[in-house]
Design a protein around this motif. Structure first.
Motif, PDB file in Angstrom:
ATOM      1  N   GLY A 151      -6.016  27.932  -2.702  1.00 13.06           N
ATOM      2  CA  GLY A 151      -7.022  28.705  -3.406  1.00 13.06           C
ATOM      3  C   GLY A 151      -6.789  28.830  -4.897  1.00 13.06           C
ATOM      4  N   SER A 152      -5.655  28.369  -5.377  1.00 14.94           N
ATOM      5  CA  SER A 152      -5.354  28.501  -6.802  1.00 14.94           C
ATOM      6  C   SER A 152      -6.064  27.424  -7.608  1.00 14.94           C
ATOM      7  CB  SER A 152      -3.847  28.423  -7.041  1.00 14.94           C
ATOM      8  OG  SER A 152      -3.336  27.164  -6.611  1.00 14.94           O
ATOM      9  N   ILE A 153      -6.254  27.703  -8.896  1.00 15.96           N
ATOM     10  CA  ILE A 153      -6.860  26.741  -9.812  1.00 15.96           C
ATOM     11  C   ILE A 153      -6.051  26.723 -11.096  1.00 15.96           C
ATOM     12  CG2 ILE A 153      -8.486  28.508 -10.637  1.00 15.96           C
ATOM     13  CD1 ILE A 153     -10.481  26.208 -11.174  1.00 15.96           C
ATOM     14  N   LEU A 154      -5.860  25.518 -11.659  1.00 19.67           N
ATOM     15  CA  LEU A 154      -5.131  25.351 -12.906  1.00 19.67           C
ATOM     16  C   LEU A 154      -5.970  24.526 -13.863  1.00 19.67           C
ATOM     17  CD1 LEU A 154      -2.928  24.839 -10.324  1.00 19.67           C
ATOM     18  CD2 LEU A 154      -1.368  25.219 -12.234  1.00 19.67           C
ATOM     19  N   VAL A 155      -5.958  24.919 -15.131  1.00 21.97           N
ATOM     20  CA  VAL A 155      -6.723  24.237 -16.168  1.00 21.97           C
ATOM     21  C   VAL A 155      -5.741  23.591 -17.132  1.00 21.97           C
ATOM     22  CG1 VAL A 155      -8.468  24.485 -17.971  1.00 21.97           C
ATOM     23  CG2 VAL A 155      -8.542  25.974 -15.951  1.00 21.97           C
ATOM     24  N   HIS A 156      -5.785  22.253 -17.223  1.00 27.88           N
ATOM     25  CA  HIS A 156      -4.841  21.509 -18.054  1.00 27.88           C
ATOM     26  C   HIS A 156      -5.545  20.765 -19.185  1.00 27.88           C
ATOM     27  CE1 HIS A 156      -1.026  21.800 -15.773  1.00 27.88           C
ATOM     28  NE2 HIS A 156      -1.792  21.870 -14.700  1.00 27.88           N
ATOM     29  N   SER A 157      -4.825  20.631 -20.300  1.00 28.01           N
ATOM     30  CA  SER A 157      -5.248  19.737 -21.378  1.00 28.01           C
ATOM     31  C   SER A 157      -4.315  18.530 -21.364  1.00 28.01           C
ATOM     32  CB  SER A 157      -5.174  20.457 -22.728  1.00 28.01           C
ATOM     33  OG  SER A 157      -3.819  20.742 -23.047  1.00 28.01           O
ATOM     34  N   ASP A 158      -4.496  17.624 -22.333  1.00 33.10           N
ATOM     35  CA  ASP A 158      -3.654  16.425 -22.382  1.00 33.10           C
ATOM     36  C   ASP A 158      -2.337  16.691 -23.090  1.00 33.10           C
ATOM     37  OD1 ASP A 158      -3.150  13.827 -21.690  1.00 33.10           O
ATOM     38  OD2 ASP A 158      -4.088  12.961 -23.466  1.00 33.10           O
ATOM     39  N   GLY A 159      -2.151  17.894 -23.583  1.00 32.22           N
ATOM     40  CA  GLY A 159      -0.904  18.255 -24.244  1.00 32.22           C
ATOM     41  C   GLY A 159      -0.309  19.487 -23.589  1.00 32.22           C
ATOM     42  N   GLY A 160       0.708  20.050 -24.215  1.00 42.02           N
ATOM     43  CA  GLY A 160       1.303  21.276 -23.702  1.00 42.02           C
ATOM     44  C   GLY A 160       2.234  21.085 -22.535  1.00 42.02           C
ATOM     45  N   SER A 161       2.763  19.870 -22.359  1.00 45.61           N
ATOM     46  CA  SER A 161       3.705  19.587 -21.280  1.00 45.61           C
ATOM     47  C   SER A 161       3.083  19.907 -19.927  1.00 45.61           C
ATOM     48  CB  SER A 161       5.005  20.376 -21.518  1.00 45.61           C
ATOM     49  OG  SER A 161       5.986  20.023 -20.578  1.00 45.61           O
ATOM     50  N   TYR A 162       3.853  20.549 -19.037  1.00 45.00           N
ATOM     51  CA  TYR A 162       3.395  20.779 -17.674  1.00 45.00           C
ATOM     52  C   TYR A 162       2.629  22.086 -17.517  1.00 45.00           C
ATOM     53  CZ  TYR A 162       7.381  23.936 -17.602  1.00 45.00           C
ATOM     54  OH  TYR A 162       8.260  24.942 -17.899  1.00 45.00           O
ATOM     55  N   LYS A 163       2.619  22.943 -18.533  1.00 53.53           N
ATOM     56  CA  LYS A 163       2.034  24.267 -18.376  1.00 53.53           C
ATOM     57  C   LYS A 163       0.509  24.226 -18.506  1.00 53.53           C
ATOM     58  CE  LYS A 163       6.055  26.891 -19.924  1.00 53.53           C
ATOM     59  NZ  LYS A 163       6.568  27.919 -20.861  1.00 53.53           N
ATOM     60  N   PRO A 164      -0.205  24.890 -17.606  1.00 54.62           N
ATOM     61  CA  PRO A 164      -1.669  24.939 -17.719  1.00 54.62           C
ATOM     62  C   PRO A 164      -2.092  25.841 -18.868  1.00 54.62           C
ATOM     63  CG  PRO A 164      -0.934  26.330 -15.906  1.00 54.62           C
ATOM     64  CD  PRO A 164       0.289  25.605 -16.412  1.00 54.62           C
ATOM     65  N   LEU A 165      -3.302  25.600 -19.371  1.00 55.14           N
ATOM     66  CA  LEU A 165      -3.860  26.456 -20.416  1.00 55.14           C
ATOM     67  C   LEU A 165      -4.256  27.810 -19.839  1.00 55.14           C
ATOM     68  CD1 LEU A 165      -6.191  23.810 -22.086  1.00 55.14           C
ATOM     69  CD2 LEU A 165      -4.005  24.625 -22.976  1.00 55.14           C
ATOM     70  N   ASN A 166      -4.757  27.778 -18.608  1.00 56.12           N
ATOM     71  CA  ASN A 166      -5.101  28.999 -17.887  1.00 56.12           C
ATOM     72  C   ASN A 166      -5.059  28.682 -16.400  1.00 56.12           C
ATOM     73  OD1 ASN A 166      -5.885  31.671 -17.424  1.00 56.12           O
ATOM     74  ND2 ASN A 166      -7.354  31.630 -19.124  1.00 56.12           N
ATOM     75  N   TRP A 167      -5.021  29.729 -15.578  1.00 56.29           N
ATOM     76  CA  TRP A 167      -4.896  29.506 -14.138  1.00 56.29           C
ATOM     77  C   TRP A 167      -5.260  30.777 -13.396  1.00 56.29           C
ATOM     78  CZ3 TRP A 167      -0.907  30.395 -17.429  1.00 56.29           C
ATOM     79  CH2 TRP A 167      -0.065  31.461 -17.153  1.00 56.29           C
ATOM     80  N   MET A 168      -5.413  30.654 -12.092  1.00 53.19           N
ATOM     81  CA  MET A 168      -5.587  31.809 -11.212  1.00 53.19           C
ATOM     82  C   MET A 168      -4.694  31.585 -10.000  1.00 53.19           C
ATOM     83  SD  MET A 168      -7.126  34.749 -10.963  1.00 53.19           S
ATOM     84  CE  MET A 168      -8.743  34.803 -11.733  1.00 53.19           C
ATOM     85  N   SER A 169      -3.783  32.523  -9.778  1.00 54.38           N
ATOM     86  CA  SER A 169      -2.835  32.403  -8.673  1.00 54.38           C
ATOM     87  C   SER A 169      -3.464  32.887  -7.372  1.00 54.38           C
ATOM     88  CB  SER A 169      -1.576  33.218  -8.977  1.00 54.38           C
ATOM     89  OG  SER A 169      -0.962  32.766 -10.166  1.00 54.38           O
ATOM     90  N   PRO A 170      -3.021  32.326  -6.226  1.00 53.48           N
ATOM     91  CA  PRO A 170      -3.537  32.787  -4.943  1.00 53.48           C
ATOM     92  C   PRO A 170      -3.017  34.193  -4.625  1.00 53.48           C
ATOM     93  CG  PRO A 170      -1.722  31.271  -4.602  1.00 53.48           C
ATOM     94  CD  PRO A 170      -2.001  31.283  -6.080  1.00 53.48           C
ATOM     95  N   PRO A 171      -3.714  34.928  -3.722  1.00 52.98           N
ATOM     96  CA  PRO A 171      -4.921  34.502  -2.993  1.00 52.98           C
ATOM     97  C   PRO A 171      -6.168  34.689  -3.848  1.00 52.98           C
ATOM     98  CG  PRO A 171      -4.284  36.707  -2.316  1.00 52.98           C
ATOM     99  CD  PRO A 171      -3.223  36.239  -3.271  1.00 52.98           C
ATOM    100  N   CYS A 172      -7.021  33.666  -3.876  1.00 51.97           N
ATOM    101  CA  CYS A 172      -8.252  33.771  -4.638  1.00 51.97           C
ATOM    102  C   CYS A 172      -9.330  32.920  -3.977  1.00 51.97           C
ATOM    103  CB  CYS A 172      -8.053  33.352  -6.090  1.00 51.97           C
ATOM    104  SG  CYS A 172      -7.361  31.704  -6.318  1.00 51.97           S
ATOM    105  N   THR A 173     -10.563  33.155  -4.355  1.00 53.57           N
ATOM    106  CA  THR A 173     -11.697  32.419  -3.804  1.00 53.57           C
ATOM    107  C   THR A 173     -12.473  31.764  -4.935  1.00 53.57           C
ATOM    108  OG1 THR A 173     -13.093  34.404  -3.867  1.00 53.57           O
ATOM    109  CG2 THR A 173     -11.928  33.933  -1.805  1.00 53.57           C
ATOM    110  N   VAL A 174     -13.008  30.583  -4.646  1.00 57.56           N
ATOM    111  CA  VAL A 174     -13.795  29.837  -5.627  1.00 57.56           C
ATOM    112  C   VAL A 174     -15.227  29.747  -5.129  1.00 57.56           C
ATOM    113  CG1 VAL A 174     -14.035  27.682  -6.903  1.00 57.56           C
ATOM    114  CG2 VAL A 174     -11.755  28.476  -6.242  1.00 57.56           C
ATOM    115  N   ALA A 175     -16.165  30.194  -5.952  1.00 65.33           N
ATOM    116  CA  ALA A 175     -17.585  30.135  -5.599  1.00 65.33           C
ATOM    117  C   ALA A 175     -18.330  29.360  -6.675  1.00 65.33           C
ATOM    118  CB  ALA A 175     -18.166  31.532  -5.454  1.00 65.33           C
ATOM    119  N   SER A 176     -19.190  28.433  -6.232  1.00 66.52           N
ATOM    120  CA  SER A 176     -20.022  27.674  -7.163  1.00 66.52           C
ATOM    121  C   SER A 176     -21.332  28.437  -7.380  1.00 66.52           C
ATOM    122  CB  SER A 176     -20.304  26.279  -6.609  1.00 66.52           C
ATOM    123  OG  SER A 176     -21.086  25.526  -7.518  1.00 66.52           O
TER     124      SER A 176
END
Length: 231
Positions: free
Chosen positions: A33-58
């Motif tokens: 359920g987690s989501i991570l937002v990555h750019s092409d830089g910044g090593s392995y760390k995401p720019l932003n994220w949401m840790s579980p438990p979470c739900t994704v709705a379109s």
């Protein structure tokens, strides 16, 4: 795991607010359920994220959003805190899903493996009255380094690192969330143990009620004899 490369903007609302302006990014949606937002830089760390438990709705974009090119909106909600991450997508260049199977977990390097063994043998370093339950206590997302009991019999989950950073605190937080759902274990206390703990990691751990313990590797191996030191 679902991988999406898209031009998007990202807004986070919760204990703090954050905004990522429009840019091309990699979005990783995991089966937990987690989501991570990555750019092409910044090593392995995401720019932003949401840790579980979470739900994704379109969510369907509004007419105003459609006019400016928005094709889809994701609303990610954290189940415990109600924090919200909103991903506004424009052009989607890639969208694929992959079954990764069960991960065997991280293979510790020599120092971390030794620290785990030594702390299990010297569990009293966590405090008087602590007893060892077992090493490598398995959870659904991987093994906790040490499961112990304190002097009152409460469960204690210990994550051990050579260098304690924010990622290690996040890892222990995920273990604690799962373990505290088990009525046979809850409530489970968390201990983040390392030879060195970064200030940011210590602050995050304290904010989440996790105790930090600094380990003296040489002393635990019997190499640091206090009787031979001047100070």
């Amino acid at each position: 795991m679902r991988l999406v490369i898209a031009t998007c903007s990202v807004d986070y609302a919760g204990r703090l607010s954050a905004h990522l302006p429009l840019a091309k990014r990699l979005l990783m949606l995991k089966s937990d359920g987690s989501i991570l937002v990555h750019s092409d830089g910044g090593s392995y760390k995401p720019l932003n994220w949401m840790s579980p438990p979470c739900t994704v709705a379109s969510v369907d974009p509004t007419p105003e959003q459609v006019e400016v090119g928005v094709t889809e909106v994701w609303r990610v909600t954290q189940a415990k805190t109600n924090d919200v991450l909103v991903v506004t997508l424009y052009d989607i260049e890639h969208d694929s899903s992959h079954e990764l199977g069960i991960d065997p977990g991280l293979v510790k390097d020599g120092v971390e493996a030794d620290l785990q063994r030594l702390l299990a043998e010297q569990i009293e370093l966590l405090g008087d009255g602590h007893t060892l339950v077992r090493r490598e206590y398995m959870t659904a997302i991987g093994p906790v380094d040490i499961l112990a009991r304190d002097s009152a019999g409460a469960a204690v989950a210990v994550e051990i690192k050579r260098r304690g950073e924010i990622d290690g605190v996040e890892q222990l937080t995920r273990y604690l969330e799962l373990m505290n759902r088990d009525p046979h274990l809850a409530p489970v206390q968390g201990v983040f143990a390392a030879q060195e703990i970064k200030p940011q990691a210590r602050t995050l751990a304290q904010d989440r009620g996790i105790r930090c313990v600094v380990l003296d590797y040489d002393a635990m191996r019997g190499l640091d004899d206090s009787h031979t030191r001047l100070f």
